[in-house]
Write a protein that holds these residues in place. Structure first.
Motif, short mmCIF file in Angstrom:
data_model
loop_
_atom_site.label_atom_id
_atom_site.label_comp_id
_atom_site.label_asym_id
_atom_site.label_seq_id
_atom_site.Cartn_x
_atom_site.Cartn_y
_atom_site.Cartn_z
N ALA A 22 -9.78 -6.47 -1.26
CA ALA A 22 -9.74 -6.11 0.04
C ALA A 22 -9.12 -6.70 1.19
CB ALA A 22 -11.25 -5.96 0.15
N LEU A 23 -9.09 -8.81 0.52
CA LEU A 23 -8.94 -9.43 1.28
C LEU A 23 -6.78 -9.45 1.00
CD1 LEU A 23 -10.85 -12.43 -0.57
CD2 LEU A 23 -10.55 -12.00 2.00
N MET A 28 -2.12 -9.59 3.33
CA MET A 28 -0.06 -9.58 2.66
C MET A 28 0.65 -8.87 3.68
SD MET A 28 -0.16 -10.17 -0.04
CE MET A 28 -1.11 -10.72 -1.15
N PRO A 29 1.84 -9.87 3.73
CA PRO A 29 2.91 -9.91 5.09
C PRO A 29 3.52 -8.28 5.89
CG PRO A 29 4.15 -10.85 3.70
CD PRO A 29 2.27 -10.79 2.95
N ARG A 34 1.06 -5.57 0.47
CA ARG A 34 -0.67 -4.69 0.87
C ARG A 34 -0.89 -3.94 -0.89
NH1 ARG A 34 0.09 -4.22 6.51
NH2 ARG A 34 -0.16 -6.25 7.23
N MET A 35 0.27 -2.89 -0.73
CA MET A 35 0.01 -1.70 -2.23
C MET A 35 0.36 -2.43 -3.59
SD MET A 35 2.26 1.27 -1.52
CE MET A 35 4.27 0.81 -1.74
N SER A 36 1.23 -3.19 -3.25
CA SER A 36 0.94 -4.09 -4.68
C SER A 36 -0.50 -4.67 -5.18
CB SER A 36 2.07 -4.71 -4.82
OG SER A 36 1.72 -6.05 -6.41
N ALA A 37 -0.62 -5.31 -4.32
CA ALA A 37 -2.10 -6.31 -4.41
C ALA A 37 -3.47 -4.86 -4.16
CB ALA A 37 -2.22 -7.05 -2.95
N HIS A 82 4.02 4.38 -5.91
CA HIS A 82 5.17 4.87 -5.83
C HIS A 82 5.35 5.72 -4.76
CE1 HIS A 82 9.18 5.08 -7.64
NE2 HIS A 82 8.79 6.10 -7.36
N ILE A 83 5.11 6.75 -4.69
CA ILE A 83 5.26 7.97 -3.92
C ILE A 83 5.12 7.05 -2.68
CG2 ILE A 83 4.17 9.96 -2.98
CD1 ILE A 83 3.45 11.01 -5.56
N ILE A 84 3.86 6.43 -1.68
CA ILE A 84 3.65 6.03 -0.88
C ILE A 84 4.84 4.93 -0.78
CG2 ILE A 84 2.19 4.51 0.84
CD1 ILE A 84 -0.23 5.52 -1.01
#
Length: 108
Positions: A22-23, A28-29, A34-37, A82-84
């Motif tokens: 959530a953080l 993330m910038p 963000r997706m990776s985290a 991956h799709i997003i």
């Protein structure tokens, strides 16, 4: 007694990973980081919480359901990310460029 302790440790560790996820959304910038985290941390966190639940209840039905959920998450979360990411890239969402790091500037 020991199973309750191990269960609590797994659930606490999973909760911490979900909190970090959530953080990551907030801190993330750009979309890609963000997706990776979120996909990595939240999948691990939910897996740990479900493992703690299995250890606590020790029931075959709960164990089967938890394992099915964990397998489903580990198969679908990376594919969805991956799709997003691919769709965002095709729509022109740019990567984050760090300001003030000196990359791309001439010396002198």
């Amino acid at each position: 007694m020991m199973t309750e302790l191990f269960s609590g440790v797994f659930i606490l560790a999973g909760t911490i990973f979900i909190l970090l996820s959530a953080l990551g959304i907030i801190r993330m910038p750009d979309l890609y980081t963000r997706m990776s985290a979120t996909t990595k941390a939240s999948t691990l966190g939910i897996g740990l919480v479900l493992t703690g639940t299995v250890l606590f209840w020790q029931d075959a039905a709960i164990t089967f359901r938890a394992i099915a959920i964990i397998i489903f998450l580990f198969l679908t979360a990376p594919v969805a990310a991956h799709i997003i990411g691919r769709e965002a890239w095709s729509r022109g969402v740019t990567l984050w460029k760090r300001e003030g790091d000196g990359k791309g500037k001439k010396d002198g």
